[in-house]
Write a protein that holds these residues in place. Structure first.
Motif, PDB file in Angstrom:
ATOM      1  N   UNK A 173      -3.978  -4.192 -14.092  1.00 20.09           N
ATOM      2  CA  UNK A 173      -5.326  -4.694 -14.412  1.00 20.09           C
ATOM      3  C   UNK A 173      -6.334  -4.480 -13.296  1.00 20.09           C
ATOM      4  N   UNK A 174      -5.864  -4.148 -12.094  1.00 20.12           N
ATOM      5  CA  UNK A 174      -6.751  -3.933 -10.948  1.00 20.12           C
ATOM      6  C   UNK A 174      -6.951  -2.442 -10.683  1.00 20.12           C
ATOM      7  N   UNK A 175      -6.796  -1.638 -11.716  1.00 21.31           N
ATOM      8  CA  UNK A 175      -6.910  -0.201 -11.553  1.00 21.31           C
ATOM      9  C   UNK A 175      -8.268   0.262 -11.093  1.00 21.31           C
ATOM     10  N   UNK A 176      -9.303  -0.587 -11.224  1.00 24.13           N
ATOM     11  CA  UNK A 176     -10.643  -0.194 -10.798  1.00 24.13           C
ATOM     12  C   UNK A 176     -10.714  -0.022  -9.279  1.00 24.13           C
ATOM     13  N   UNK A 177      -9.757  -0.616  -8.567  1.00 21.56           N
ATOM     14  CA  UNK A 177      -9.719  -0.475  -7.102  1.00 21.56           C
ATOM     15  C   UNK A 177      -8.863   0.714  -6.681  1.00 21.56           C
ATOM     16  N   UNK A 178      -8.484   1.552  -7.616  1.00 25.84           N
ATOM     17  CA  UNK A 178      -7.635   2.700  -7.329  1.00 25.84           C
ATOM     18  C   UNK A 178      -8.203   3.593  -6.225  1.00 25.84           C
ATOM     19  N   UNK A 179      -9.521   3.851  -6.179  1.00 23.55           N
ATOM     20  CA  UNK A 179     -10.049   4.717  -5.112  1.00 23.55           C
ATOM     21  C   UNK A 179      -9.783   4.180  -3.714  1.00 23.55           C
ATOM     22  N   UNK A 180      -9.738   2.860  -3.567  1.00 26.62           N
ATOM     23  CA  UNK A 180      -9.510   2.291  -2.238  1.00 26.62           C
ATOM     24  C   UNK A 180      -8.119   2.637  -1.717  1.00 26.62           C
ATOM     25  N   UNK A 181      -7.139   2.671  -2.611  1.00 28.92           N
ATOM     26  CA  UNK A 181      -5.784   2.999  -2.183  1.00 28.92           C
ATOM     27  C   UNK A 181      -5.671   4.481  -1.842  1.00 28.92           C
ATOM     28  N   UNK A 182      -6.414   5.342  -2.544  1.00 26.15           N
ATOM     29  CA  UNK A 182      -6.437   6.758  -2.166  1.00 26.15           C
ATOM     30  C   UNK A 182      -7.010   6.922  -0.772  1.00 26.15           C
ATOM     31  N   UNK A 183      -8.090   6.170  -0.498  1.00 25.03           N
ATOM     32  CA  UNK A 183      -8.704   6.215   0.829  1.00 25.03           C
ATOM     33  C   UNK A 183      -7.747   5.703   1.898  1.00 25.03           C
ATOM     34  N   UNK A 184      -6.871   4.766   1.508  1.00 24.12           N
ATOM     35  CA  UNK A 184      -5.929   4.191   2.475  1.00 24.12           C
ATOM     36  C   UNK A 184      -4.822   5.161   2.861  1.00 24.12           C
ATOM     37  N   UNK A 185      -4.693   6.282   2.149  1.00 20.42           N
ATOM     38  CA  UNK A 185      -3.652   7.238   2.506  1.00 20.42           C
ATOM     39  C   UNK A 185      -3.868   7.823   3.894  1.00 20.42           C
ATOM     40  N   UNK A 186      -5.120   7.917   4.317  1.00 19.08           N
ATOM     41  CA  UNK A 186      -5.403   8.482   5.634  1.00 19.08           C
ATOM     42  C   UNK A 186      -4.853   7.604   6.757  1.00 19.08           C
ATOM     43  N   UNK A 187      -5.145   6.300   6.805  1.00 18.64           N
ATOM     44  CA  UNK A 187      -4.527   5.470   7.856  1.00 18.64           C
ATOM     45  C   UNK A 187      -3.018   5.330   7.709  1.00 18.64           C
ATOM     46  N   UNK A 188      -2.511   5.396   6.473  1.00 25.47           N
ATOM     47  CA  UNK A 188      -1.057   5.349   6.297  1.00 25.47           C
ATOM     48  C   UNK A 188      -0.411   6.533   6.998  1.00 25.47           C
ATOM     49  N   UNK A 189      -1.012   7.691   6.838  1.00 26.47           N
ATOM     50  CA  UNK A 189      -0.463   8.882   7.493  1.00 26.47           C
ATOM     51  C   UNK A 189      -0.604   8.800   9.002  1.00 26.47           C
ATOM     52  N   UNK A 190      -1.757   8.361   9.481  1.00 25.56           N
ATOM     53  CA  UNK A 190      -2.025   8.384  10.923  1.00 25.56           C
ATOM     54  C   UNK A 190      -1.264   7.304  11.678  1.00 25.56           C
ATOM     55  N   UNK A 191      -1.147   6.112  11.094  1.00 21.71           N
ATOM     56  CA  UNK A 191      -0.600   4.980  11.843  1.00 21.71           C
ATOM     57  C   UNK A 191       0.845   4.656  11.442  1.00 21.71           C
ATOM     58  N   UNK A 192       1.108   4.578  10.142  1.00 25.20           N
ATOM     59  CA  UNK A 192       2.476   4.229   9.728  1.00 25.20           C
ATOM     60  C   UNK A 192       3.417   5.410   9.972  1.00 25.20           C
ATOM     61  N   UNK A 193       3.029   6.584   9.454  1.00 19.49           N
ATOM     62  CA  UNK A 193       3.875   7.758   9.698  1.00 19.49           C
ATOM     63  C   UNK A 193       3.907   8.111  11.179  1.00 19.49           C
ATOM     64  N   UNK A 194       2.781   7.940  11.845  1.00 21.10           N
ATOM     65  CA  UNK A 194       2.730   8.254  13.269  1.00 21.10           C
ATOM     66  C   UNK A 194       3.555   7.323  14.138  1.00 21.10           C
ATOM     67  N   UNK A 195       3.950   6.159  13.593  1.00 26.92           N
ATOM     68  CA  UNK A 195       4.730   5.212  14.387  1.00 26.92           C
ATOM     69  C   UNK A 195       6.201   5.603  14.505  1.00 26.92           C
TER      70      UNK A 195
END
Length: 579
Positions: free
Chosen positions: A544-566
């Motif tokens: 039901x919160x699919x309208x916020x889907x773009x925010x999670x796409x945008x979050x892929x960048x910090x996920x890659x830089x910080x989580x994967x980078x850790x």
């Protein structure tokens, strides 16, 4: 060269015999010609020796890869020649592509692309148009989707910087419109005027983003984001095809077991036949000119053959048809123009909030899809205008909003299918010592043009005049094309390649740089993180919160830089995440 030598020798003999009667200027001309011929012969002989030396060097290393190919049925040397020297760390072939002097859009490959992408673009119009009609209570339906796809699709290639990108309805757009309708219904506001103002505000935001060149921010996105987004959209196409076929098996369905089994067979045959015909050009079957034509027209031929088989072999077995309207009118019978000023001023201003989320969705979808189209592996020669495309898309969205037409985004899977349908490919065989890898298909060039994109959407619009003919194509055949497009788009996705390693014998891993360089534990951990991101995006898209889907796409960048980078060292991260 031998013939020229004979001619030159005979000429010299004749001149020598008549030298007593020859004039001095003639002797001087003869001497000059003979010296020029000798110089050319020395140059040719030296080049021939260099070629033999290079060939001997390649054979001594026992590490070569050669292939030749063509598109028009001529000799390979008339079209392209490829000689590849492979090293343990650099496997990218260097290519010499002969320039054509004809318009790329008039090539038979482009004609085949139009036929294939016509059905590939019409099918989402029908599928997503039907879903739109359901989630918006009939305010927007199939007719509006076909009209918007055709109109926007014809205008966009005329002025866009990257005309190979195809616009069309997407699942993300359907989800957003469904959630927007629920909000307007709860607030007691008319849907279409709010919908129109959301599109107009979004147009304004997109023009601002284009003016400040915000598309440059996409350079911070890496292969991690591109492949995660591409895999999500491709899996969506596969899911839609599977869901459509599965609905026939439901108890509430009016179809028999025979219809259900025939639907599975038709979808599978369409998918496999299109794949087989497309890959036929790299096989040994038939002569080159015939297999090139069959390969170029693979998907359209698959649609035609399986549709004919269903009517000729199983005429009494009912199958679902394309849900095409019988008349040209809006789904609900409303006027085409939307009354934008029929809502209060505060509602117009409040439309900015969903418009901001829509802008983010369009910004990410457009730029990521265009970035995938401009992937270096396609060897595109013409430049791409990211900022121009964003501005053009904003204007087209505003026009669509005024008439209650669905917003058209960059459609990832059809766009990638468009590029691949115009691509010239070759299969290279890598040999190293006693080990040999399976042939790899490489794209060596793409026929970049604006004509195919326009003609595809002209045909989509003309579908409203050929409703009786289109109903002869069973829906399972279109589902098979959905499967073909989804599976084809997954080809070359490094995330999928790394995911398949989970089920492979480690001793038989393919010889890729990211496999040979990165430790196995790090490789699988990075893949697991990317798989978690795909699962999270999939779950949010259908929540039901699919309208916020773009925010999670945008979050892929910090996920890659910080989580994967850790947990991944920078050198290993660069190897796995570099184009």
């Amino acid at each position: 060269m031998a013939r020229n030598s004979c001619v030159s020798s005979s000429t010299a003999a004749a001149v020598s015999a008549s030298s007593s009667s020859s004039s001095a200027p003639f002797n001087l001309l003869l001497k000059t010609s003979r010296d020029h011929f000798s110089q050319l012969h020395r140059i040719y002989f030296r080049a021939h020796l260099d070629a033999l030396s290079a060939s001997s060097h390649l054979r001594s290393r026992n590490e070569t890869c050669t292939s030749s190919f063509d598109e028009g049925g001529g000799l390979p040397s008339e079209r392209y020649t490829q000689v590849v020297v492979l090293s343990p760390h650099k496997r990218s072939p260097s290519l010499l592509v002969k320039q054509r002097k004809i318009l790329d859009g008039l090539h038979p490959k482009a004609v085949a692309s139009v036929f294939f992408l016509y059905f590939a673009c019409l099918a989402p119009c029908i599928a997503f148009g039907g879903l739109l009609s359901h989630v918006t209570a009939g305010h927007i339906g199939v007719v509006e989707t076909i009209v918007a796809t055709s109109g926007v699709g014809v205008l966009y290639p005329l002025v866009a910087g990257q005309p190979l990108t195809l616009l069309g309805p997407t699942g993300l757009m359907v989800v957003f419109c469904g959630l927007l309708y629920k909000v307007t219904f709860r607030l007691g506001l008319p849907f279409l005027p709010i919908y129109g103002w959301v599109g107009i505000w979004s147009c304004l935001f997109l023009l601002i983003l284009a003016a400040i060149e915000a598309s440059d921010l996409i350079r911070h996105f890496t292969r991690f984001t591109d492949e995660t987004f591409s895999a999500l959209i491709s899996l969506g196409y596969i899911s839609e095809a599977s869901k459509s076929i599965g609905n026939i098996f439901k108890q509430s369905s009016s179809y028999t077991i025979a219809s259900s089994l025939l639907a599975v067979i038709l979808a599978s045959c369409t998918w496999r036949l299109a794949t087989f015909l497309t890959q036929l050009k790299n096989s040994r079957f038939l002569v080159r000119s015939v297999r090139n034509v069959l390969s170029d027209f693979g998907p359209p031929l698959a649609i035609f053959l399986t549709s004919c088989a269903s009517h000729l072999l199983f005429p009494s077995v009912p199958l679902p048809e394309l849900l095409i309207p019988s008349t040209f009118s809006t789904t609900s019978g409303r006027p085409w123009q939307v009354p934008l000023l029929s809502i209060p001023s505060w509602a117009i201003a409040a439309s900015i909030i969903p418009a901001a989320l829509l802008t983010l969705l369009v910004f990410l979808d457009q730029n990521i899809t265009t970035r995938l189209v401009n992937n270096p592996e396609y060897h595109l020669k013409k430049g791409a205008g990211y900022h121009l495309d964003l501005a053009v898309l904003g204007v087209l969205m505003a026009v669509s909003s005024c008439f209650g037409l669905p917003w058209m985004f960059a459609s990832t899977v059809p766009s990638l299918s468009h590029v691949r349908s115009l691509a010239t490919t070759s299969k290279s065989i890598h040999i190293s010592g006693d080990n040999a890898e399976a042939p790899e298909e490489n794209v060596v060039g793409v026929r970049e043009n604006r004509l195919t994109g326009m003609l595809i959407h002209v045909c989509v619009g003309a579908s409203l005049l050929l409703l009786s003919v289109l109903r002869l194509v069973p829906m399972p055949v279109i589902d098979g094309i959905f499967l073909y497009m989804g599976m084809t788009s997954l080809m070359g996705n490094q995330f999928i390649e790394r995911l398949k390693l989970w089920f492979c014998d480690p001793e038989l891993y393919p010889q890729h740089e990211f496999i040979e360089t990165v430790p196995r534990a790090v490789l699988h951990s990075f893949t697991a993180l990317q798989l978690t991101c795909v699962a999270a995006l999939w779950a949010l898209k259908h929540s039901p919160y699919g309208i916020t889907f773009p925010l999670l796409i945008l979050a892929l960048m910090p996920v890659r830089n910080y989580i994967a980078g850790s947990f991944v060292a920078p050198p290993y991260l660069d190897v796995m995440d570099a184009h």
